[in-house]
Design an enzyme around this catalytic site. Structure first.
Site, PDB file in Angstrom:
ATOM      1  N   TYR A 111      31.717  29.754 -17.503  1.00 53.67           N
ATOM      2  CA  TYR A 111      31.311  30.135 -16.154  1.00 53.67           C
ATOM      3  C   TYR A 111      30.374  31.350 -16.198  1.00 53.67           C
ATOM      4  O   TYR A 111      29.301  31.351 -15.587  1.00 53.67           O
ATOM      5  CB  TYR A 111      32.564  30.437 -15.328  1.00 53.67           C
ATOM      6  CG  TYR A 111      32.315  31.026 -13.968  1.00 53.67           C
ATOM      7  CD1 TYR A 111      31.780  30.259 -12.949  1.00 53.67           C
ATOM      8  CD2 TYR A 111      32.633  32.363 -13.698  1.00 53.67           C
ATOM      9  CE1 TYR A 111      31.562  30.810 -11.691  1.00 53.67           C
ATOM     10  CE2 TYR A 111      32.421  32.910 -12.444  1.00 53.67           C
ATOM     11  CZ  TYR A 111      31.882  32.136 -11.445  1.00 53.67           C
ATOM     12  OH  TYR A 111      31.663  32.680 -10.204  1.00 53.67           O
TER      13      TYR A 111
ATOM     14  N   LYS B 153      26.314  31.854 -15.167  1.00 54.10           N
ATOM     15  CA  LYS B 153      25.792  32.839 -14.227  1.00 54.10           C
ATOM     16  C   LYS B 153      24.674  33.656 -14.876  1.00 54.10           C
ATOM     17  O   LYS B 153      23.680  34.003 -14.227  1.00 54.10           O
ATOM     18  CB  LYS B 153      26.914  33.719 -13.701  1.00 54.10           C
ATOM     19  CG  LYS B 153      27.926  32.954 -12.831  1.00 54.10           C
ATOM     20  CD  LYS B 153      27.237  32.244 -11.653  1.00 54.10           C
ATOM     21  CE  LYS B 153      28.203  31.529 -10.731  1.00 54.10           C
ATOM     22  NZ  LYS B 153      27.501  30.863  -9.598  1.00 54.10           N
TER      23      LYS B 153
ATOM     24  N   SER C 194      27.875  36.515 -10.890  1.00 58.48           N
ATOM     25  CA  SER C 194      29.265  36.940 -10.992  1.00 58.48           C
ATOM     26  C   SER C 194      29.380  38.054 -12.012  1.00 58.48           C
ATOM     27  O   SER C 194      28.608  38.129 -12.969  1.00 58.48           O
ATOM     28  CB  SER C 194      30.143  35.774 -11.442  1.00 58.48           C
ATOM     29  OG  SER C 194      31.430  36.233 -11.797  1.00 58.48           O
TER      30      SER C 194
END
Lengths: 260, 260
Positions: free
Chosen positions: B140, B144, B104
């Site tokens: 998050y 990643k 991401s």
């Protein structure tokens, strides 16, 4: 004096640091067993257990880890992923401003593996700085890259200051010229020249290691940095340039050139 | 036809991919619930449960994740740290050669946060390529970055080929010009112009997303790469240069310039 808690304070680096700078900082520890210095006995994998040791601290030096380059994921995950998150989070909850994180050159060790053993030669000119892309050589290296990424997030999100030290090879006996001359659990170093060639590039004396960490504790003007940690060795493929420029790191020791 | 297992195959990206390229690859899924296409029902946090789905596969597309930018560490840890390790490891054990990992832009989202909202302007010239240092904007994003690091290790250590796609904003309705115009759970975007300015830069149409993933499945000459995934939008601060050069990615769609 700044109050500084050291995870893994009983290890080689923690012991050297307490000896070398015990008069400059008020050190305490987090250790797995009781020590003859002030220390909270707790496992870093248990956030609740370590939290009290962070209260009132100015900084944390996070050394505790599974340091095995060949360690399996299960142990790395427990000690270095969960444990490192817990250290950052405990620091945040307690309002500790500064974290010095013992990262490792293994976060980018793939560059060394790809270049070994030619990269150890005194006349090899390759230099790898801290801006290269992550290239771990092990689960251990992956966990150190994780810790660097987590640190960057805590800087941006919570205003913490974080120093990631890609420490080379600190030896308990401080000896840059050891008896053992071959073998490596993770890298094929068939000759004594290869083995010593490697050690000669990544050796970090205990007092240089202590100095590097202390420079981070004093670098109030830096919010985030990644630095390699080696002595002033005759061959350096990991660059010390930004450690010198940002921190004023001035290594006092150098591994001897002589292989014999 | 290459046999390709998709984790999270029931989601927006997996659904588009199966529709757009179902005649080019033999897709199967790993999903949390039974589907109307071939899928193993298992949680990626359970290595033993997902292992059978990897046997005999040529590639895995790893989409399953907690995709919440504001999700707490506990969920990110379970789904994106443990889960992503499990996917790489299951692939290795089964001899799967290729992993396409849905990373991401949040792995480096700190650059966007620092530049927002000025960085969304059509005449802003900043471009961020995939060589910049990791700078997550969230747990998050940290997860990643972790997945990218783990992938790099699996390439070097086990000869796998890994593609890390820093995917932008794929929307279930594919709409680059949505009704909602303000707000963000993680970034302060006070005006409709800011909100749409952001979407306009990072929008990735479903068919462009499918193309990008398929290009990875076909790129047998690449062993590791990190690529941003956006459509050919009028403003791009994440560079598509290496995706075009390495993979031959040619986005067909573009978010409209018009804000009204």
């Amino acid at each position: 004096m700044k109050k500084v808690v050291i995870t893994g304070a009983e290890g080689t680096i923690g012991t050297a640091l307490r000896k070398d700078y015990g008069d400059r900082y008020e050190f305490s520890g987090i250790t797995l067993t009781p020590q003859d210095f002030p220390s909270t006995v707790a496992n870093i994998a248990d956030l609740d257990a370590i939290q009290p040791a962070f209260e009132g601290m100015d900084a944390v030096i996070h050394l505790a880890a599974d340091v095995g380059v060949t360690s399996p994921w299960e142990s790395i995950h427990q000690n270095n992923i969960i444990g490192t998150y817990n250290v950052y989070e405990a620091a945040r909850r307690a309002g500790v401003e500064c974290v010095v994180f013992a990262s490792s050159n293994h976060a980018v060790g793939g560059y060394e593996v790809a270049g070994s053993p030619a990269i150890y030669a005194l006349d090899d000119e390759r230099q790898i700085d801290t801006t290269v892309q992550i290239r771990p050589d092990s689960y251990y290296g992956v966990s150190k890259a994780f810790g660097e990424a987590m640190g960057r997030y805590y800087v941006d999100a919570f205003g913490m200051r974080v120093f990631c030290l890609r420490i080379g090879w600190v030896r308990a006996d401080d000896n840059p010229h050891p008896e053992e001359r071959t073998g490596s659990a993770w890298l094929d170093l068939p000759t004594p020249e290869d083995f010593y060639g490697r050690l000669r590039t990544i050796w970090l004396s205990k007092r240089d290691c202590s100095q590097l960490i202390a420079k981070c504790l004093d670098a109030d003007h830096i919010d985030y940095g990644i630095y390699y940690g080696m002595s002033d060795n005759p061959r350096k493929f990991w660059s010390l340039d930004n450690a010198r420029a940002d921190l004023g790191y001035e290594p006092q020791d150098s591994a001897p050139v002589d292989l014999s």
